[in-house]
Design an enzyme around this catalytic site. Structure first.
Site, PDB file in Angstrom:
ATOM      1  N   SER A 272     -30.743 -11.693 -14.769  1.00 56.18           N
ATOM      2  CA  SER A 272     -31.572 -10.529 -15.063  1.00 56.18           C
ATOM      3  C   SER A 272     -32.842 -10.936 -15.811  1.00 56.18           C
ATOM      4  CB  SER A 272     -30.747  -9.502 -15.838  1.00 56.18           C
ATOM      5  OG  SER A 272     -31.424  -8.268 -15.956  1.00 56.18           O
TER       6      SER A 272
ATOM      7  N   ASP B 248     -30.388  -3.401  -5.626  1.00 50.25           N
ATOM      8  CA  ASP B 248     -30.488  -3.550  -7.073  1.00 50.25           C
ATOM      9  C   ASP B 248     -31.107  -2.282  -7.671  1.00 50.25           C
ATOM     10  OD1 ASP B 248     -31.389  -4.275  -9.731  1.00 50.25           O
ATOM     11  OD2 ASP B 248     -31.172  -6.372  -9.140  1.00 50.25           O
TER      12      ASP B 248
ATOM     13  N   HIS C 257     -26.954  -4.963  -9.620  1.00 49.95           N
ATOM     14  CA  HIS C 257     -27.688  -5.813 -10.542  1.00 49.95           C
ATOM     15  C   HIS C 257     -26.700  -6.729 -11.258  1.00 49.95           C
ATOM     16  CE1 HIS C 257     -31.185  -6.893 -12.895  1.00 49.95           C
ATOM     17  NE2 HIS C 257     -30.496  -6.721 -14.015  1.00 49.95           N
TER      18      HIS C 257
END
Length: 336
Positions: A154, A277, A306
């Site tokens: 991330s 995502d 995600h």
């Protein structure tokens, strides 16, 4: 496997299974690596003379602590979590387990004021904090091994891409970046839109809690302004960018967006992203001419959310998490 600009083809984990869209950024850790594996905490100073401390979790190779275990392959894997995560985030734990069982040593890094490092830093983390990655890699290089891989998730996936695209001492031999927000401005716009409201509100709440707690050394007037933030853009404009030394939020986004650094990367890398995502807009991924970067391999899935990437459980994968195997297959292929 040699480096190429062809899409990385994982072993059977993408074949014939229904992949769920799981929004794992909000899930608590499955369990701690300390439950099954020897772990020790290491605290090191940052390199910016701020007095801030980074809290690391060290899981040595299993052969050093167990009589019957895979022989150490000579490598350490540095794992770095995403926004408001920690060394105990589920993807950090599952990737750490996979690496340990394959013969690696593991360092799980907590970004500033995250996880057990809460209260040990006066400054917040940000998407371009290359100096903190460098400090940890230098420590691993000096104390454990000169053979290092890095895996970011991330926000830290963007940080890792930026770091390896810069002209600096990199120490590591290969890296992976999962669900990277490579264009910070467009990612901010996306999460501030109606489509991202749920995640925006969640992250803003947790980040404001830290500001309220007093862990950051900021004047009350700035604190009040930050706490009135209604969007990610405002939070970064009032807080993240100025504390990190940027003139404004747009300068911060421009300088720290990983997409600008892809051409400077000189080591093999694997980038993983899901089209569904809910935090990082996929349009950015599709606009990048990946074939222009021969050292970078990619995995793009239709579903996965995600930093999620799970499928139905099976005997060989009880948790259903296939991302750790994809990442470790790649790193195994880079061992010389």
């Amino acid at each position: 496997m040699t480096s190429s600009n062809r899409e990385f083809k994982p072993r059977r984990f993408l074949e014939g299974r229904h992949l769920q869209t799981v929004y794992n950024v909000l899930f608590p850790p499955d369990n701690s690596l300390e439950d099954e594996y020897y772990s020790e905490s290491i605290l090191i100073p940052t390199n910016d003379r701020s007095g801030d401390i980074l809290w690391l979790e060290h899981n040595p190779p299993l052969s050093q602590v167990r009589k019957k275990a895979s022989k150490w392959n000579g490598y350490y894997l540095l794992l770095i979590h995403g926004m408001e995560g920690s060394s105990e985030s589920h993807y950090m734990v599952s990737a750490g387990k996979e690496a340990l069982n394959r013969g690696y040593g593991v360092i799980r890094m907590n970004l500033r004021n995250c996880g057990r490092g809460l209260g040990l830093a006066k400054k917040p983390y940000n998407a371009g904090q290359s100096e903190d990655i460098e400090a940890v890699l230098e420590y691993i290089y000096k104390h454990f091994t000169k053979s290092i891989f890095v895996s970011g998730f991330s926000l830290s996936a963007n940080m890792v891409v930026k770091f390896f695209g810069e002209k600096r001492q990199h120490y590591a031999k290969a890296f992976s970046a999962t669900s990277p927000p490579l264009d910070l401005k467009r990612s901010c716009d996306f999460i501030d839109s109606r489509a991202g409201n749920f995640y925006r509100d969640h992250f803003l709440d947790t980040m404001k809690e830290k500001v309220t707690s007093g862990v950051y050394d900021i004047p009350d007037k700035i604190k009040e302004r930050v706490l009135r933030s209604k969007s990610f853009f405002d939070f970064d404009d009032f807080f993240t960018a100025p504390i990190a030394g940027y003139a404004n939020v747009l300068e911060y986004y421009n300088i720290c967006s990983g997409v600008k650094y892809l051409g400077g990367i000189k080591i093999p890398g694997l980038l993983v992203h899901a089209d569904d995502d809910p935090v990082v807009p996929s349009e950015v991924w599709h606009e990048i001419r990946w074939k222009s970067f021969p050292l970078l391999q990619t995995v793009l899935t239709e579903k996965g959310g995600h930093v999620g990437f799970i499928s139905d459980p099976s005997p060989d994968n009880p948790e259903g998490r296939w991302l750790p195997r994809i990442l470790l297959d790649f790193f195994d292929s880079q061992i010389k």
